[in-house]
Design a protein around this motif. Sequence first.
Motif, PDB file in Angstrom:
ATOM      1  N   GLU A 270      60.047 155.984  -1.302  1.00 35.67           N
ATOM      2  CA  GLU A 270      61.064 154.958  -1.500  1.00 35.67           C
ATOM      3  C   GLU A 270      61.184 154.155  -0.208  1.00 35.67           C
ATOM      4  N   ILE A 271      61.873 153.054  -0.273  1.00 36.43           N
ATOM      5  CA  ILE A 271      62.121 152.238   0.905  1.00 36.43           C
ATOM      6  C   ILE A 271      63.580 152.443   1.308  1.00 36.43           C
ATOM      7  N   LEU A 272      63.788 152.834   2.575  1.00 37.51           N
ATOM      8  CA  LEU A 272      65.132 153.029   3.118  1.00 37.51           C
ATOM      9  C   LEU A 272      65.297 152.107   4.314  1.00 37.51           C
ATOM     10  N   ASP A 273      66.269 151.233   4.261  1.00 35.61           N
ATOM     11  CA  ASP A 273      66.518 150.282   5.356  1.00 35.61           C
ATOM     12  C   ASP A 273      65.259 149.513   5.733  1.00 35.61           C
ATOM     13  N   GLY A 274      64.454 149.152   4.732  1.00 41.32           N
ATOM     14  CA  GLY A 274      63.268 148.348   4.965  1.00 41.32           C
ATOM     15  C   GLY A 274      62.056 149.101   5.477  1.00 41.32           C
ATOM     16  N   THR A 275      62.148 150.429   5.576  1.00 41.83           N
ATOM     17  CA  THR A 275      61.012 151.223   6.054  1.00 41.83           C
ATOM     18  C   THR A 275      60.674 152.319   5.046  1.00 41.83           C
ATOM     19  N   PRO A 276      59.432 152.832   5.109  1.00 41.00           N
ATOM     20  CA  PRO A 276      59.053 153.897   4.167  1.00 41.00           C
ATOM     21  C   PRO A 276      59.937 155.130   4.330  1.00 41.00           C
ATOM     22  N   GLY A 277      60.455 155.582   3.215  1.00 40.87           N
ATOM     23  CA  GLY A 277      61.283 156.775   3.189  1.00 40.87           C
ATOM     24  C   GLY A 277      60.865 157.649   2.027  1.00 40.87           C
ATOM     25  N   THR A 278      61.620 158.723   1.828  1.00 38.93           N
ATOM     26  CA  THR A 278      61.276 159.687   0.789  1.00 38.93           C
ATOM     27  C   THR A 278      62.529 160.153   0.070  1.00 38.93           C
ATOM     28  N   LEU A 279      62.439 160.169  -1.243  1.00 42.50           N
ATOM     29  CA  LEU A 279      63.464 160.762  -2.090  1.00 42.50           C
ATOM     30  C   LEU A 279      62.986 162.161  -2.442  1.00 42.50           C
ATOM     31  N   VAL A 280      63.773 163.166  -2.100  1.00 43.85           N
ATOM     32  CA  VAL A 280      63.443 164.560  -2.402  1.00 43.85           C
ATOM     33  C   VAL A 280      64.475 165.070  -3.398  1.00 43.85           C
ATOM     34  N   ILE A 281      63.982 165.697  -4.458  1.00 47.86           N
ATOM     35  CA  ILE A 281      64.874 166.297  -5.457  1.00 47.86           C
ATOM     36  C   ILE A 281      64.464 167.746  -5.625  1.00 47.86           C
ATOM     37  N   GLU A 282      65.418 168.649  -5.494  1.00 45.26           N
ATOM     38  CA  GLU A 282      65.163 170.069  -5.748  1.00 45.26           C
ATOM     39  C   GLU A 282      66.128 170.543  -6.818  1.00 45.26           C
ATOM     40  N   SER A 283      65.576 171.192  -7.817  1.00 45.28           N
ATOM     41  CA  SER A 283      66.398 171.751  -8.890  1.00 45.28           C
ATOM     42  C   SER A 283      66.117 173.243  -8.986  1.00 45.28           C
TER      43      SER A 283
END
Length: 186
Positions: A116-129
């Motif tokens: 994902e993009i966070l504040d205009g830079t590459p980021g990561t969405l992590v989901i743990e179930s």
Amino acid sequence: MEAQFIARYHSHQPSDHQCSSSIVKHIKAPVDIVWSLVRRFDQPQKYKPFVSRCTVKGDLRIGSVREVNVKSGLPATTSTERLELLDDEEHILGIRIVGGDHRLKNYSSVITVHPEILDGTPGTLVIESFMVDVPEGNTQEETCYFVKALINCNLKSLADVSERMAMHSGGLPISVNWPSSNQIKT
């Protein structure tokens, strides 16, 4: 997007004596850095603060088993866990606890990592179930609260480690030579 990922990868069907939930974390580091930590079934101590040691039986394929030593302060000293799913293309890791001296019976979890993009830079969405039996003498609410607290702690640590790695790499993608994954769910 979170809801779509949760519906696709994190749908558990708990029975009356189980609890289940999903936890979301946004990390300010590229997905390749985050995945390089998450996918290491043989080295959870790289980001999980309650793990002191890990020994793997098998060759890091589906069905491999790890013996995890837990640091003091938790109501456990060991956990035996089996690798259920590892998909390097979709960035999915699934484990099941199969033994140990704790009260988390029939515990299974899935963690997914999404760019994902966070504040205009590459980021990561992590989901743990997860899904787990409610121990005798506890409520679903108490059990879910405890497990979610552990996962939140792990995900905060994952963010801290990943973001430090991203700063040291200058935000550039890192090159990792992983053993190939078997993408069949058992």
